[in-house]
Motif scaffolding. Structure first.
Motif, PDB file in Angstrom:
ATOM      1  N   LEU G 107     -12.228  45.008 -12.189  1.00 60.21           N
ATOM      2  CA  LEU G 107     -10.637  44.877 -12.455  1.00 60.21           C
ATOM      3  C   LEU G 107     -10.636  43.967 -13.647  1.00 60.21           C
ATOM      4  O   LEU G 107      -9.800  43.961 -14.707  1.00 60.21           O
ATOM      5  CB  LEU G 107      -9.905  44.392 -11.246  1.00 60.21           C
ATOM      6  N   HIS G 108     -11.244  42.614 -13.702  1.00 57.92           N
ATOM      7  CA  HIS G 108     -11.128  41.696 -14.688  1.00 57.92           C
ATOM      8  C   HIS G 108     -11.629  42.351 -15.982  1.00 57.92           C
ATOM      9  O   HIS G 108     -11.197  42.087 -16.969  1.00 57.92           O
ATOM     10  CB  HIS G 108     -11.890  40.403 -14.198  1.00 57.92           C
ATOM     11  N   PHE G 109     -12.929  42.973 -15.874  1.00 60.92           N
ATOM     12  CA  PHE G 109     -13.420  43.718 -17.220  1.00 60.92           C
ATOM     13  C   PHE G 109     -12.572  44.641 -17.747  1.00 60.92           C
ATOM     14  O   PHE G 109     -12.182  44.694 -19.028  1.00 60.92           O
ATOM     15  CB  PHE G 109     -14.559  44.244 -16.727  1.00 60.92           C
ATOM     16  N   THR G 110     -11.467  45.252 -16.811  1.00 59.52           N
ATOM     17  CA  THR G 110     -10.709  46.512 -17.445  1.00 59.52           C
ATOM     18  C   THR G 110      -9.350  45.641 -17.597  1.00 59.52           C
ATOM     19  O   THR G 110      -8.450  46.629 -18.030  1.00 59.52           O
ATOM     20  CB  THR G 110     -10.428  47.463 -16.514  1.00 59.52           C
ATOM     21  N   GLY G 111      -9.021  44.497 -17.551  1.00 56.05           N
ATOM     22  CA  GLY G 111      -7.925  43.804 -17.825  1.00 56.05           C
ATOM     23  C   GLY G 111      -6.686  43.840 -16.978  1.00 56.05           C
ATOM     24  O   GLY G 111      -5.370  43.988 -17.271  1.00 56.05           O
ATOM     25  N   VAL G 112      -7.231  44.284 -15.727  1.00 52.28           N
ATOM     26  CA  VAL G 112      -6.089  44.236 -14.861  1.00 52.28           C
ATOM     27  C   VAL G 112      -6.008  42.924 -13.685  1.00 52.28           C
ATOM     28  O   VAL G 112      -6.907  42.312 -13.481  1.00 52.28           O
ATOM     29  CB  VAL G 112      -6.364  45.544 -13.530  1.00 52.28           C
ATOM     30  N   SER G 113      -4.815  42.732 -13.713  1.00 53.12           N
ATOM     31  CA  SER G 113      -4.489  41.452 -12.836  1.00 53.12           C
ATOM     32  C   SER G 113      -4.771  41.415 -11.396  1.00 53.12           C
ATOM     33  O   SER G 113      -4.353  42.772 -10.713  1.00 53.12           O
ATOM     34  CB  SER G 113      -2.952  40.994 -12.987  1.00 53.12           C
ATOM     35  N   HIS G 114      -5.226  40.657 -10.660  1.00 47.63           N
ATOM     36  CA  HIS G 114      -5.647  40.846  -9.283  1.00 47.63           C
ATOM     37  C   HIS G 114      -5.920  39.466  -8.601  1.00 47.63           C
ATOM     38  O   HIS G 114      -6.060  38.414  -9.385  1.00 47.63           O
ATOM     39  CB  HIS G 114      -7.007  41.676  -9.141  1.00 47.63           C
ATOM     40  N   LYS G 115      -5.951  39.449  -7.052  1.00 50.32           N
ATOM     41  CA  LYS G 115      -6.140  38.308  -6.421  1.00 50.32           C
ATOM     42  C   LYS G 115      -6.948  38.700  -5.208  1.00 50.32           C
ATOM     43  O   LYS G 115      -6.663  39.782  -4.767  1.00 50.32           O
ATOM     44  CB  LYS G 115      -4.716  37.952  -5.871  1.00 50.32           C
ATOM     45  N   VAL G 116      -8.077  37.757  -5.097  1.00 53.75           N
ATOM     46  CA  VAL G 116      -8.808  38.085  -3.807  1.00 53.75           C
ATOM     47  C   VAL G 116      -8.370  37.218  -2.484  1.00 53.75           C
ATOM     48  O   VAL G 116      -8.256  35.770  -2.950  1.00 53.75           O
ATOM     49  CB  VAL G 116     -10.273  37.782  -4.237  1.00 53.75           C
ATOM     50  N   TYR G 117      -8.035  37.899  -1.392  1.00 55.03           N
ATOM     51  CA  TYR G 117      -7.587  37.205  -0.151  1.00 55.03           C
ATOM     52  C   TYR G 117      -8.996  37.489   0.624  1.00 55.03           C
ATOM     53  O   TYR G 117      -9.187  38.526   1.257  1.00 55.03           O
ATOM     54  CB  TYR G 117      -6.363  37.995   0.328  1.00 55.03           C
ATOM     55  N   ALA G 118      -9.560  36.397   0.933  1.00 54.26           N
ATOM     56  CA  ALA G 118     -10.879  36.303   1.626  1.00 54.26           C
ATOM     57  C   ALA G 118     -10.569  36.034   3.124  1.00 54.26           C
ATOM     58  O   ALA G 118      -9.770  35.236   3.474  1.00 54.26           O
ATOM     59  CB  ALA G 118     -12.049  35.498   1.066  1.00 54.26           C
ATOM     60  N   ASP G 119     -11.442  36.522   4.102  1.00 51.92           N
ATOM     61  CA  ASP G 119     -11.602  36.185   5.407  1.00 51.92           C
ATOM     62  C   ASP G 119     -10.458  36.380   6.263  1.00 51.92           C
ATOM     63  O   ASP G 119      -9.801  35.428   6.909  1.00 51.92           O
ATOM     64  CB  ASP G 119     -11.835  34.579   5.360  1.00 51.92           C
ATOM     65  N   ILE G 120      -9.738  37.325   6.263  1.00 52.03           N
ATOM     66  CA  ILE G 120      -8.571  37.566   6.966  1.00 52.03           C
ATOM     67  C   ILE G 120      -8.638  38.780   7.903  1.00 52.03           C
ATOM     68  O   ILE G 120      -7.761  39.593   8.334  1.00 52.03           O
ATOM     69  CB  ILE G 120      -7.044  37.658   6.052  1.00 52.03           C
ATOM     70  N   GLY G 121      -9.801  38.712   8.565  1.00 48.30           N
ATOM     71  CA  GLY G 121      -9.910  39.816   9.510  1.00 48.30           C
ATOM     72  C   GLY G 121      -9.167  39.834  10.911  1.00 48.30           C
ATOM     73  O   GLY G 121      -8.736  38.725  11.079  1.00 48.30           O
TER      74      GLY G 121
END
Lengths: 222, 222, 222, 222, 222, 222, 222, 222
Positions: G107-121
């Motif tokens: 996503l970063h390479f393609t210029g798309v804004s994003h956010k990672v939400y880890a560890d929420i099983g």
């Protein structure tokens, strides 16, 4: 809904026109048959046509079909003209006949000379030994076998021509769905044995026709 | 932790004492070997002993072992006295030798006469034809084969004695893990061919010994 | 232990002499190579020879081999004389090259003319469209593809000659072991596409040679 | 189409003549039965004959058959003369009886003495304990069990003679198709337990006959 | 990246705090350990910590861990206070010890009394018979077994208390990945045997703790 | 053939007497029912009794059965006396009711108090949230769910007591045979969730009874 | 051998240019990198580039790459310009980060804004509840989860926007190869959850970009 | 037993209200239909309703349903108001129509504009080429294909918008259960193709609606 039929297949590929009936509802199937019935210059093969589907066709179309119950195939508008080449269709057991006859009917429809050699599985090796000389004269050998499918390997080790294996779903337990026969043929110790889908007698006949296509072009350019 | 060894197996079952080394950590394995080394009247066979495990044994115990790299087996305190019966161990290809030698070493350890016939797969049928007469003289025939395992079916169709199939994990693609050979043997068109786990040369030898056990008791009561 | 080699295969079947190295221990492999090295009139192909196995050979024999790392093949005593027929070897992606080169090396060893068309998978359909005319001139088309193996179906729908699919174990997840590509080729909507075992470039070349064998006999009898 | 029957099997192998009816169409089956009915000196066993197939036979032939519904077997021209040896057929549960009776009918047809021990699964271990002494007197023990098939392992640990496991497709969920029972028997911790295909009572009886064949030849040469 | 740890698990569920190390990269793992090391009142169990991962930890944290190589577990900040209830951990063979010790270490960490009974597989039934009385005194019985996992069925038929089966990936061929043991336990003829994932000694201990949780609440309300 | 029934199971294990009807032929089933009908002091539960089997029973015995069509269970000679403990039977969807009712009928037969909570799958999380407090009061929680079986994980994360997962064969495609639900429960991120065979409501009830057995003995010794 | 690169993919599809390195030999890979390095106006993403492959690149090219070890990705010639839309990348556990970061890097390479939400099983449901409001603001939600993958179902039941599931091969036993997570997501009770291949973070990012492509065209035509 | 219906799904998720009829017994199904029939302001879609189930409904409710036999769907209380966005539903063959029509009926029920493009499989590539321009104008493309499912890859390589693959269980042998089509789509060489469960036309329509949901919110905020 109009049928979107690929009428150019025979011209483009030199392959038989065929309709797989399995999984088709009667509304679609009747619509396809009606459209094809209106083109008498266009012979067509129907495969996997269950007796129930045959019974559900419009009576006039049903009457026009040449139906064979053992192979579940039907032919509309006659078969194609004879063409060079001949094919051996070999089966390991009597239960493999359904699939072998689908191959034989497809070859017959396409005008290819062929002979069926039934019941020559390797459990009684003498049955194969007696016929291997004759079988090896054919251009292509289709081997139809279920269970352990050992026949494909043995023939592949005795003949150097094109051998096409058709695994069948004959048997029970680990053999029931044909996967064992399929994998045994793929893993065959006979070098260069080729394989089609399980119970796919039609596909094996098409593969044989492809081989003959190469061969005919070659011959005509000699 | 004390080892809980089943010392009575040989007396109870007439079967070889054996330790499967695969999956055992070195602490457990050294403890088992130490306990068994202290019982010189008690010959033991170790199977699936990797070179790494051999290297990890206490040096004094390692020296006491008769180790064979090809079959990954080791013998402690010599083999058992000779007993009646003889077994043919047949392989389809050279790659099946590892498994065949595990069977042969187990038979040797147990005092059973046997002979290995290597490389007689059905892709070159003449190799089998030349030896089938000799093979059919044995009491039990162990067939070790991978890939399509067609050899088991063909031998089962030529000989009426006890045929034990051992599928091997030789090959790649659909053959890689031995499941195809296993299923092909189970679905064999050769009536009454019996099968063991994949690569289980030890188990096939034990099965042969079970057959000889029945036979010996029978004989002695004649 | 003596090697039980099938020396008559080429005469009997018109197929290449080949030794599958995968799964063979070095003692057996060295013994096989030594025996074959002593027969200079007998060209042999070794397949699936890992670099480690090459390194473990007796130096004099290693030097005599023409080894190719990408395809893991080696040739001893040169290749066979040129013979009629030509084969297209097509790959979907760069990662399929290992398998395609095994096919190409086998064809080269057997004296069959061939050309490799790499990297023409259907995700960029124009790459295929540009070359399909040239490809369709060959007698046999070998399609090497992993993942969804869609290339085999598309070529099967564009060309009516013999199409042999070789599924590869390229990819990850559901594609990892090549089963998806294998099954997709077997279920191909392209009629009469034939299939070999996963990653079996050698087998595909042998299958092509079988087709050419039929063809040559045919031609010579014209 | 002429039937290509292997009439020499009994002479060659000492195995029963048998026809697997599963998967055979009525035209083929009637043709086979007619041919065999004309040879009264040739006793034949039919296995997997569904009630529907029995009903579809020509009435005169149907009347000549000794049919057993539970095992789906039929006998034509009586059974073979009694021969030495005796076999225990053991089942884990009542649902395994169909398969056990196929084995028992095959043994009876072949003239082999046998006894069926039903319903002695390990969930109630006392049921086995009570009978193990008697069972261990037999030459061969056939263990018919589905689900976890633990009975084969336990008997294999208590008796040193030939133990043949027949996994059954009894149960539901992971047990439904018999694969779990098959694999559990193959992986049995009881050394040297041999296995046949799922639900293959006929094959287990044939395997037992192979063991007795070895034994009889042995005895007669004493 | 901040760790998003579920600190309330013990309070909420009465279950042990645990971190599964398998599949975690060292950056993440060091960050987790650092955060947990800063909370000395919070005992934590690490499972599936490979020696390589232990070696990659920051030295100060590594020193703080109580590591056990056989079970690949580590404890930080000591174990929890003793609580009522006792658990039997039974194994079929020595190779199952790795998994059994993961269960035992988890129970010990959680303060649950337990005893390990190793090497009592059903192939030598007397080993089980000798101990079954003692085993049946425990509140919960964890049975750790691979291959055919017959031990779970036999114990389930002898004891009426809570039996938790843990299939192991011990063995080779069809047993190699533990699926056979898993399915055999699921299909067990022993009524009401419960099963966890393959090799999941930790999960079995947690399941036992869940049973004790029910039991404790019950008791305290008496 | 005499039935070899395990009459001592209830006394020995504290488990319900039950007969699995699936796979039993009518001759065997009628013989079993007749024998059990003659023992009025011996309540018995029949599971997986299809309507066809019920119809095939001798009329007098059929009349004596309390049959429930949804769960395919029948009770003979009434249920057992009430005993302490209570169980929640939770389902993800309406289609899971068949299996849940098999569990509920088994608990009722055995005298165990229970309540069914239907249709609270996690796709509408509020349905679970509303009832989780009440559910968590029970001693044991049986979760019946097909497809992705996510409900077992979520409940396992919210409650610390004994959670028993029963995967169901509800759904189509990858869900059709229940394997996905089974594996998802086995791989559950909810620690210590235990699992039974697919569609095994009876087994889950038996597992719950085992837990209550431990609990009762514990209580009585307080 | 010339590389046959699909340079028009970005123009044609609006998708990132990417090279899958897994399975490529170093000769091919170096040749591809050299060709692409010569086109500085053409940013390219390399996926599944192992450290060993990075080390085998020509030093000048290696230096030009922006390599990330956790995701095994490398970028050449910088990333693409920012474009509208934003994506949430959610993981169930820390072990899923490798795959999530492959998606994030794509996503970063393609210029798309994003956010990672880890560890929420879902085993600790409060972790999800706290963040669901924020997550539901994104245009597309990528859920990365292994084992039972229950997180995808729960989020699918809470949010009505596009949810893309990426099953991971995290875990052991039945979870080991990611098939359980894959099938659980496919069978998800959360309506309309879409799924990619196992561990295919790159594919999930591409799928998100396809959704944004539809969206952007739509917007621009408003 | 009261139905526990999730009435808030449409409000919460913007997804259609739907009831999966497969696997539901008639008592439950009639109870659900009765409850929903009493809420005329609440349009509901029933999927997988077999003709037998339709026939088993209370006549008054049956009459109120708009039933479609090909897709096995029924609508109660009319469809939802039209909403922006349009979807292409593409099928490879006529046999895929059942599944495609389930998607089309779901879209129609939800008020989404769509068009079905039948019978454009890649075996006759010209059929696709003729229509690809028109198809690429849609916001979302649903590709319904069985067997090798090559159509999804080819379309994914020609169009950059959202492509949702629905594998079907059309075909026989290795294609029979749809797993091959599923895995081929998951392994597709067309980047970012998303996949639903086998035969899940409803799920694909829901996935398309999720995409349109994102899109609509986006648009309305422009």
């Amino acid at each position: 809904m109009t049928v979107n039929y690929d009428y150019l297949r025979r011209e483009r590929l030199g392959m038989p026109e065929a309709v797989l009936c399995a999984g088709k509802d009667m509304v679609s199937l009747n619509s396809i048959v009606a459209e094809l019935a209106a083109r008498p210059d266009h012979p067509v093969l129907f495969t996997r046509m269950e007796a129930g589907q045959l019974g559900g066709l419009d009576p006039e179309h049903r009457a026009a079909l040449d139906y064979d119950a053992l192979s579940s195939t039907a032919v509309l508008h006659g078969h194609l003209p004879a063409r060079p080449g001949n094919v051996a269709v070999v089966t390991a057991g009597t239960s493999d006949l359904r699939v072998a006859m689908e191959a034989a009917r497809t070859l017959h429809f396409t005008g290819v000379s062929h002979k069926v050699y039934a019941d020559i599985g390797v459990a009684g090796l003498w049955r194969l030994t007696e016929r291997i000389e004759e079988i090896s004269q054919c251009d292509v050998i289709i081997v139809v076998a279920g269970m352990d499918a050992a026949l494909a390997s043995v023939i592949g080790g005795l003949v150097g021509k094109c051998v096409i294996g058709v695994p069948t779903s004959v048997g029970y337990g680990v053999a029931a769905d044909g996967t064992t026969a399929l994998n045994a043929m793929l893993a065959s110790c006979g070098q260069g044995v080729m394989v089609t889908n399980i119970d796919n007698g039609f596909g094996a006949a098409c593969a044989a026709i492809r081989v003959l296509n190469s061969l005919m072009i070659k011959e005509s350019s000699v």
